[in-house]
Design an enzyme around this catalytic site. Structure first.
Site, PDB file in Angstrom:
ATOM      1  N   HIS A   5      -4.080   1.620   8.191  1.00  0.00           N
ATOM      2  CA  HIS A   5      -4.746   1.289   6.928  1.00  0.00           C
ATOM      3  C   HIS A   5      -6.151   1.135   7.179  1.00  0.00           C
ATOM      4  O   HIS A   5      -6.509  -0.071   7.845  1.00  0.00           O
ATOM      5  CB  HIS A   5      -4.040   0.107   6.352  1.00  0.00           C
ATOM      6  CG  HIS A   5      -4.392  -0.226   4.886  1.00  0.00           C
ATOM      7  ND1 HIS A   5      -3.985   0.226   3.848  1.00  0.00           N
ATOM      8  CD2 HIS A   5      -5.719  -0.862   4.696  1.00  0.00           C
ATOM      9  CE1 HIS A   5      -4.683   0.063   2.833  1.00  0.00           C
ATOM     10  NE2 HIS A   5      -5.898  -0.828   3.380  1.00  0.00           N
ATOM     11  N   ASP A  29      -0.191  16.256  -3.145  1.00  0.00           N
ATOM     12  CA  ASP A  29      -0.350  15.271  -4.186  1.00  0.00           C
ATOM     13  C   ASP A  29       0.560  15.016  -5.118  1.00  0.00           C
ATOM     14  O   ASP A  29       1.110  16.094  -5.652  1.00  0.00           O
ATOM     15  CB  ASP A  29      -1.884  15.313  -4.767  1.00  0.00           C
ATOM     16  CG  ASP A  29      -2.399  14.119  -5.476  1.00  0.00           C
ATOM     17  OD1 ASP A  29      -3.659  13.641  -5.007  1.00  0.00           O
ATOM     18  OD2 ASP A  29      -2.034  13.828  -6.618  1.00  0.00           O
ATOM     19  N   HIS A  65      -8.451   8.306   1.990  1.00  0.00           N
ATOM     20  CA  HIS A  65      -7.831   9.542   1.878  1.00  0.00           C
ATOM     21  C   HIS A  65      -8.714  10.535   1.316  1.00  0.00           C
ATOM     22  O   HIS A  65      -9.646  10.205   0.743  1.00  0.00           O
ATOM     23  CB  HIS A  65      -6.525   9.727   0.726  1.00  0.00           C
ATOM     24  CG  HIS A  65      -6.846   9.133  -0.520  1.00  0.00           C
ATOM     25  ND1 HIS A  65      -7.069   7.730  -0.920  1.00  0.00           N
ATOM     26  CD2 HIS A  65      -7.469   9.819  -1.699  1.00  0.00           C
ATOM     27  CE1 HIS A  65      -7.483   7.368  -2.131  1.00  0.00           C
ATOM     28  NE2 HIS A  65      -7.504   8.775  -2.539  1.00  0.00           N
ATOM     29  N   CYS A 123       0.433   3.370   3.086  1.00  0.00           N
ATOM     30  CA  CYS A 123       0.985   2.747   4.231  1.00  0.00           C
ATOM     31  C   CYS A 123       2.633   3.212   4.106  1.00  0.00           C
ATOM     32  O   CYS A 123       3.405   3.653   5.371  1.00  0.00           O
ATOM     33  CB  CYS A 123       0.805   1.393   4.331  1.00  0.00           C
ATOM     34  SG  CYS A 123      -0.908   0.730   5.209  1.00  0.00           S
ATOM     35  N   CYS A 144       0.825  -1.170  -0.083  1.00  0.00           N
ATOM     36  CA  CYS A 144      -0.121  -0.045   0.196  1.00  0.00           C
ATOM     37  C   CYS A 144       1.040   1.222  -0.149  1.00  0.00           C
ATOM     38  O   CYS A 144       1.788   1.490   1.013  1.00  0.00           O
ATOM     39  CB  CYS A 144      -1.020  -0.076   1.185  1.00  0.00           C
ATOM     40  SG  CYS A 144      -2.115   1.620   1.428  1.00  0.00           S
ATOM     41  N   THR A 152      -8.438   5.256  -6.642  1.00  0.00           N
ATOM     42  CA  THR A 152      -7.454   4.785  -7.053  1.00  0.00           C
ATOM     43  C   THR A 152      -6.467   4.088  -6.137  1.00  0.00           C
ATOM     44  O   THR A 152      -5.333   3.239  -6.535  1.00  0.00           O
ATOM     45  CB  THR A 152      -6.763   5.492  -8.191  1.00  0.00           C
ATOM     46  OG1 THR A 152      -6.110   6.727  -7.568  1.00  0.00           O
ATOM     47  CG2 THR A 152      -7.556   5.752  -9.346  1.00  0.00           C
ATOM     48  N   HIS A 167      -6.423   3.088   0.183  1.00  0.00           N
ATOM     49  CA  HIS A 167      -6.107   3.583   1.733  1.00  0.00           C
ATOM     50  C   HIS A 167      -6.903   4.994   1.960  1.00  0.00           C
ATOM     51  O   HIS A 167      -6.523   5.847   1.015  1.00  0.00           O
ATOM     52  CB  HIS A 167      -4.666   3.645   1.785  1.00  0.00           C
ATOM     53  CG  HIS A 167      -4.175   4.146   3.140  1.00  0.00           C
ATOM     54  ND1 HIS A 167      -3.194   3.608   3.898  1.00  0.00           N
ATOM     55  CD2 HIS A 167      -4.419   5.297   3.819  1.00  0.00           C
ATOM     56  CE1 HIS A 167      -2.815   4.138   5.075  1.00  0.00           C
ATOM     57  NE2 HIS A 167      -3.721   4.887   5.240  1.00  0.00           N
TER      58      HIS A 167
END
Ligand code: AMP
Ligand code: ZN
Length: 133
Positions: free
Chosen positions: A46, A30, A99, A7, A4, A94, A97
């Site tokens: 997570h 980003d 966000h 993570c 991930c 996409t 996790h």
């Protein structure tokens, strides 16, 4: 969680473009931004998305979102934000996790979110609400 990417950022196995950090959350830029200061806020732990995140974690995330907006407004004078989350396979998620995007908006910027309105749905609202009982 192994494999991930968020993570890996949270555990500092990869280096985030860090904006702010709290005990349980990170805010970072980003890597493929659609606006200056396009920021992501994640819990360090997570969770896939809104469907499995416990409320206390969401509260921590919300607190950091608020702090980031305050910071950008105080330091940069930004006065407009879109804050959004994609959760699930039919959203635009996409990275699996949880966000939240903080998208600063500027006068005359070129960002367009197109969605066709469906006013005909309003007449179905009684049945739709009934299904929630
Ligand atoms: P979403 O489409 O809502 O799942 O958004 C995922 C976002 O994560 C996209 O805007 C990507 O540009 C961003 N992203 C992917 N990998 C990274 C990374 N390593 N660091 C920062 N942002 C990333
Ligand atoms: Zn993760």
């Amino acid at each position: 969680m192994e494999n991930c990417i968020f993570c890996a950022l949270a555990e500092k196995r990869l280096k985030p473009w860090l904006v702010l950090e709290s005990d349980n959350c990170l805010a970072f830029l980003d890597s493929n931004p659609v606006a200056p200061y396009h920021t992501l806020v994640i819990p360090k732990a997570h969770f896939d998305n809104m469907l499995d995140v416990p409320v206390p974690v969401l509260q921590d995330v919300t607190e950091l979102i608020h702090q980031v907006c305050q910071l950008y407004t105080q330091k940069l004078g930004i006065d407009s934000y879109q804050i959004f989350n994609n959760s699930g396979p039919h959203s635009a998620q996409t990275v699996n996790h949880l966000h939240f995007h903080i998208l600063p908006r500027f006068e005359g910027d070129a960002i367009k979110f197109y969605a066709t309105r469906m006013p005909e749905l309003v007449k179905q609202y009684p049945e739709m609400l009934d299904k929630l009982k």
